[in-house]
Design a protein around this motif. Structure first.
Motif, PDB file in Angstrom:
ATOM      1  N   ARG A   2       4.447   0.945  -6.170  1.00  0.00           N
ATOM      2  CA  ARG A   2       5.078   1.341  -7.411  1.00  0.00           C
ATOM      3  C   ARG A   2       6.536   0.926  -7.384  1.00  0.00           C
ATOM      4  O   ARG A   2       7.114   0.632  -6.346  1.00  0.00           O
ATOM      5  CB  ARG A   2       4.972   2.856  -7.621  1.00  0.00           C
ATOM      6  CG  ARG A   2       5.632   3.677  -6.543  1.00  0.00           C
ATOM      7  CD  ARG A   2       5.658   5.145  -6.886  1.00  0.00           C
ATOM      8  NE  ARG A   2       6.653   5.381  -7.921  1.00  0.00           N
ATOM      9  CZ  ARG A   2       6.336   5.759  -9.138  1.00  0.00           C
ATOM     10  NH1 ARG A   2       5.108   5.930  -9.499  1.00  0.00           N
ATOM     11  NH2 ARG A   2       7.276   5.951 -10.037  1.00  0.00           N
ATOM     12  N   SER A   5      12.291   4.331  -7.490  1.00  0.00           N
ATOM     13  CA  SER A   5      13.166   5.050  -8.400  1.00  0.00           C
ATOM     14  C   SER A   5      14.149   5.853  -7.578  1.00  0.00           C
ATOM     15  O   SER A   5      13.876   6.211  -6.454  1.00  0.00           O
ATOM     16  CB  SER A   5      12.360   5.960  -9.327  1.00  0.00           C
ATOM     17  OG  SER A   5      11.660   6.921  -8.588  1.00  0.00           O
ATOM     18  N   ILE A   9      11.153   8.163  -4.443  1.00  0.00           N
ATOM     19  CA  ILE A   9      10.001   7.973  -5.297  1.00  0.00           C
ATOM     20  C   ILE A   9       9.796   9.191  -6.193  1.00  0.00           C
ATOM     21  O   ILE A   9       9.705  10.309  -5.744  1.00  0.00           O
ATOM     22  CB  ILE A   9       8.756   7.689  -4.449  1.00  0.00           C
ATOM     23  CG1 ILE A   9       7.592   7.285  -5.331  1.00  0.00           C
ATOM     24  CG2 ILE A   9       8.386   8.825  -3.566  1.00  0.00           C
ATOM     25  CD1 ILE A   9       6.454   6.699  -4.552  1.00  0.00           C
ATOM     26  N   GLY A  10       9.784   8.953  -7.491  1.00  0.00           N
ATOM     27  CA  GLY A  10       9.551  10.044  -8.418  1.00  0.00           C
ATOM     28  C   GLY A  10      10.769  10.904  -8.705  1.00  0.00           C
ATOM     29  O   GLY A  10      10.758  11.705  -9.615  1.00  0.00           O
ATOM     30  N   ASP A 322       8.119  15.090  -7.419  1.00  0.00           N
ATOM     31  CA  ASP A 322       8.126  14.162  -6.295  1.00  0.00           C
ATOM     32  C   ASP A 322       6.806  14.208  -5.538  1.00  0.00           C
ATOM     33  O   ASP A 322       6.286  13.188  -5.112  1.00  0.00           O
ATOM     34  CB  ASP A 322       9.262  14.504  -5.329  1.00  0.00           C
ATOM     35  CG  ASP A 322      10.619  14.252  -5.952  1.00  0.00           C
ATOM     36  OD1 ASP A 322      10.695  13.418  -6.861  1.00  0.00           O
ATOM     37  OD2 ASP A 322      11.582  14.887  -5.545  1.00  0.00           O
ATOM     38  N   THR A 325       4.008  12.295  -7.318  1.00  0.00           N
ATOM     39  CA  THR A 325       4.195  10.855  -7.245  1.00  0.00           C
ATOM     40  C   THR A 325       3.927  10.337  -5.847  1.00  0.00           C
ATOM     41  O   THR A 325       3.425   9.225  -5.669  1.00  0.00           O
ATOM     42  CB  THR A 325       5.625  10.481  -7.679  1.00  0.00           C
ATOM     43  OG1 THR A 325       5.942  11.167  -8.884  1.00  0.00           O
ATOM     44  CG2 THR A 325       5.748   8.998  -7.917  1.00  0.00           C
ATOM     45  N   GLU A 328       0.260  10.012  -5.449  1.00  0.00           N
ATOM     46  CA  GLU A 328      -0.178   8.806  -6.159  1.00  0.00           C
ATOM     47  C   GLU A 328       0.064   7.568  -5.296  1.00  0.00           C
ATOM     48  O   GLU A 328      -0.812   6.699  -5.154  1.00  0.00           O
ATOM     49  CB  GLU A 328       0.569   8.667  -7.485  1.00  0.00           C
ATOM     50  CG  GLU A 328       0.161   7.433  -8.275  1.00  0.00           C
ATOM     51  CD  GLU A 328       1.214   6.996  -9.265  1.00  0.00           C
ATOM     52  OE1 GLU A 328       0.832   6.429 -10.300  1.00  0.00           O
ATOM     53  OE2 GLU A 328       2.417   7.185  -8.996  1.00  0.00           O
ATOM     54  N   ALA A 350      -2.687  14.127  -7.042  1.00  0.00           N
ATOM     55  CA  ALA A 350      -1.592  13.846  -7.975  1.00  0.00           C
ATOM     56  C   ALA A 350      -1.918  14.374  -9.364  1.00  0.00           C
ATOM     57  O   ALA A 350      -1.058  14.926 -10.063  1.00  0.00           O
ATOM     58  CB  ALA A 350      -1.324  12.345  -8.026  1.00  0.00           C
ATOM     59  N   PRO A 357       1.663  11.579 -12.626  1.00  0.00           N
ATOM     60  CA  PRO A 357       2.064  10.227 -13.030  1.00  0.00           C
ATOM     61  C   PRO A 357       1.117   9.686 -14.095  1.00  0.00           C
ATOM     62  O   PRO A 357      -0.085   9.981 -14.085  1.00  0.00           O
ATOM     63  CB  PRO A 357       1.959   9.426 -11.724  1.00  0.00           C
ATOM     64  CG  PRO A 357       2.115  10.457 -10.648  1.00  0.00           C
ATOM     65  CD  PRO A 357       1.463  11.696 -11.179  1.00  0.00           C
ATOM     66  N   THR A 360      -2.400   7.761 -13.225  1.00  0.00           N
ATOM     67  CA  THR A 360      -3.272   8.292 -12.172  1.00  0.00           C
ATOM     68  C   THR A 360      -4.720   8.426 -12.634  1.00  0.00           C
ATOM     69  O   THR A 360      -5.659   8.105 -11.897  1.00  0.00           O
ATOM     70  CB  THR A 360      -2.766   9.664 -11.696  1.00  0.00           C
ATOM     71  OG1 THR A 360      -1.369   9.573 -11.406  1.00  0.00           O
ATOM     72  CG2 THR A 360      -3.499  10.107 -10.458  1.00  0.00           C
ATOM     73  N   ASN A 467       3.058  -1.033 -10.250  1.00  0.00           N
ATOM     74  CA  ASN A 467       1.815  -0.807  -9.507  1.00  0.00           C
ATOM     75  C   ASN A 467       0.769  -1.856  -9.838  1.00  0.00           C
ATOM     76  O   ASN A 467       0.131  -2.437  -8.957  1.00  0.00           O
ATOM     77  CB  ASN A 467       1.243   0.573  -9.850  1.00  0.00           C
ATOM     78  CG  ASN A 467       2.140   1.704  -9.412  1.00  0.00           C
ATOM     79  OD1 ASN A 467       2.861   1.599  -8.447  1.00  0.00           O
ATOM     80  ND2 ASN A 467       2.071   2.804 -10.144  1.00  0.00           N
TER      81      ASN A 467
END
Length: 479
Positions: A2, A5, A9-10, A322, A325, A328, A350, A357, A360, A467
Motif C-alpha cells: 500500500r 502514509s 501506515i494508516g 492504524d 490498516t 490489511e 481489518a 480500509p 478490504t 495496492n
C-alpha cells in the motif's frame, strides 16, 4: 502493498498534531499561565493554601511540573474546596500526560463550580487522549455552549469528528473557527486534513501552507504538507518539508518516519531504511516506525520480514485506525506468498473494525473466489452493496462492488472509472484500478491471457504506490 502514509501506515499525522498542539495550548494559553492568575488567589480563605498555590504556579511557570503538582496538592489538603487549586493541578497533570488524574481534578472543579469553561476543555481533551471520543464530544460541546466564540473548542471538536471520518462535521467546525479567528492556524490545519481525506490536494496544500505561515513552529504541519506534495508528485518539495520538520525537532521520531515515507514513494529504500533506524534509536516504542518499515519490506519483496514488523507495530498500537490498516497490509503479505487462508483471516480482521480500509471487502471477495467459496463471496458482496449509503451509491467503490458482484459489465465498469472521478487527479488512479479488477475477474475465470493483458494496462495508468498497482505488477512477474 500500500501507499505509505505519515507518520506510519494508516496514521494521519494531522490528527497527531492536534493532540500535541492542544497539549501545548494547555501549557501556554490557559489563564493559569497566560492570564492574571494572581488575582484568583483570594478564592481560598486559607492564606497558607494560597501560598502553596502561588509557589506551585511559579514551579509550573519554570517547567517544574512535578513540584507544581506537589504544591497544588498541599493547597488542596489545607482547603479541600479550593477549586482553583484543583484546576491548576488538572492543567499540570494534563501537561504531564496523567490524563486520568487530570480528569479526576476536573470533575472536582465541576462539582464545586459549573461555570469553568476552561476545565470542560481540559477534561474533553483528556478523554480524547484516552480514546473516549463520546465523552470528549460531550465536554467540548458543553464548553462551546458556555462560550460559542471559542475557536479552540471548535478545533478540538473538529479533530474528533475527523478521526471518526465525519468529514462534513469536522469541516463545519474548522470553518466556524476560521470565521471567529482568521489567524487560527489549527483551524486551517484542520481544513487541510479534510481536504487531504477527499484527495483535494491543491486545497489541502493551500490550507496547510496558510497554517504554517501563521505558525511556523507547528512542526507536524510540515508532515502533512510533505504528504500533500508527495501526492502531487513534487518530490523536492516533499523532501524539503520533511527536512524542515526534522530541523524544528531533531529529537522526535515522527520527522524521520515521515521523511522515510516520502523516500518510499520514490523507492529510495536505503535512505528510508536509514531514517527508520534513526527513528527507532529515538523511540523504539513507536508503532508507526514498524508499520512504515513493514511497507519498506513489502516493497522490497521481503514479506516475512514485513509481517514481523507489522506484528511488532500491532503489539505497540492502541489506535484502531492504524490497527485495521496494519491487518490489511498483513493480508497483502500473505497474498503475495500465496497463503490464501491467512490472507483471508487478516483481511477479515481489518473488516471487523468500525472504519475498515476501503478496499478490504474486495480483497476478501477475490480470495474467497480463489478458495472456491464463490457463492459465499457473492452473498457477502451483495450484503456489502446493500450497506452502501444512498448518498454514496454513485461512488467509485460502489462501481467496484457491482462489477465484482456481476451486476455491472466490464465495458460499463471501465467507463465509470472516468465518469465517477470527482477530481482530475482521480481519473488515472481509477482507470488503473479498473483494469486491475478486470484482470482479476479474468484470472478467477481461468482466462490467464486476458488477465495479463489487463494487468499491463493497470500498470500503464495506475499509481505505482497503490495496492492494486503492486498486486498487478506482482502477478505479471509470476506469470
Amino acid at each position: 502493498m500500500r501507499k505509505p502514509s505519515s507518520p506510519g501506515i494508516g496514521k494521519n499525522s494531522a490528527l497527531v498534531l492536534f493532540r500535541g498542539a492542544a497539549l501545548a495550548w494547555l501549557g501556554t494559553s490557559s489563564y493559569l499561565l497566560g492570564g492574571n492568575w494572581s488575582g484568583q488567589l483570594s478564592l481560598s480563605s486559607d492564606q497558607n493554601a494560597n501560598a502553596y498555590l502561588k509557589s506551585g504556579m511559579r514551579d509550573l511557570d519554570s517547567g517544574a511540573r512535578k513540584l507544581a503538582v506537589e504544591e497544588f496538592t498541599k493547597a488542596i489538603q489545607l482547603d479541600p474546596s479550593f477549586a482553583f487549586a484543583y484546576d491548576a493541578r488538572a492543567t499540570t497533570r494534563s501537561q504531564m500526560k496523567d490524563f486520568a488524574g487530570a480528569i479526576k481534578d476536573c470533575d472536582k472543579v465541576i462539582a464545586l463550580t459549573h461555570h469553568d469553561e476552561h476545565v470542560y476543555l481540559i477534561e474533553g481533551f483528556c478523554r480524547y487522549q484516552l480514546h473516549d471520543a463520546q465523552g470528549a464530544v460531550k465536554f467540548f460541546n458543553t464548553a462551546i455552549s458556555m462560550n460559542s466564540d471559542n475557536p479552540l473548542a471548535l478545533d478540538l471538536l473538529g479533530v474528533i469528528l475527523a478521526e471518526s471520518q465525519d468529514w462534513g462535521g469536522a469541516m463545519a467546525n474548522f470553518n466556524k473557527a476560521v470565521e471567529m479567528d482568521p489567524d487560527d492556524a489549527m483551524a486551517y490545519y484542520g481544513r487541510a486534513i479534510v481536504d487531504f481525506s477527499f484527495k483535494d490536494y491543491e486545497k489541502s496544500l493551500a490550507n496547510v501552507s496558510r497554517a504554517i505561515k501563521l505558525k511556523g513552529t507547528l512542526s507536524d504541519a510540515y508532515d502533512l504538507r510533505a504528504d500533500v506534495k508527495a501526492h502531487l508528485k513534487d518530490r523536492a518539495g516533499a523532501l524539503a518539508d520533511a527536512n524542515d520538520r526534522i530541523r524544528l525537532d531533531t529529537s522526535c521520531q515522527n520527522g524521520y518516519v515521515d521523511r522515510a515515507n516520502v523516500e518510499l514513494m520514490w523507492d529510495d529504500f536505503s535512505d528510508a531504511s536509514n531514517d527508520l533506524q534513526t527513528a527507532i534509536q529515538i523511540n523504539p516504542a513507536d508503532s508507526g516506525i514498524y508499520f512504515c518499515r513493514g511497507v519498506l519490506e513489502q516493497k522490497c519483496g521481503n514479506f516475512q520480514a514485513s509481517l514481523a514488523d507489522f506484528g511488532r507495530g500491532l503489539l505497540k498500537e492502541t489506535d484502531t485506525m492504524d490497527t485495521a490498516t496494519a491487518y490489511e497490509a498483513m493480508g497483502y503479505d500473505h497474498a503475495e506468498m500465496g497463503e490464501w487462508q491467512p490472507a483471508l483471516e487478516s483481511f477479515r480482521k481489518a473488516m471487523a473494525f468500525k472504519l475498515p480500509p476501503n478496499d478490504t471487502a474486495f480483497q476478501v471477495f477475490q480470495i474467497e473466489c480463489r478458495l472456491g467459496q464463490t457463492q459465499q463471496a457473492k452473498k457477502e458482496m451483495a450484503a456489502y452493496i446493500q450497506s452502501i449509503p444512498a448518498a454514496k451509491a454513485g461512488d467509485w467503490t460502489a462501481s467496484i462492488a457491482h462489477f465484482l458482484a456481476g451486476t455491472l459489465k466490464e465495458a460499463d465498469f471501465l467507463g465509470q472509472a472516468t465518469t465517477t472521478a470527482k477530481r482530475p487527479t482521480d481519473v488515472a488512479m481509477q482507470i488503473g484500478d479498473a483494469w486491475y479488477y478486470a484482470g482479476m475477474q479474468h484470472l478467477l475465470a481461468g482466462d490467464k491471457s486476458g488477465a495479463l493483458k489487463r494487468f499491463k494496462k493497470s500498470l500503464k495508468f495506475g499509481d505505482d504506490n497503490s495496492n492494486n498497482y503492486m498486486m498487478a505488477k506482482s502477478l505479471l512477474g509470476k506469470n
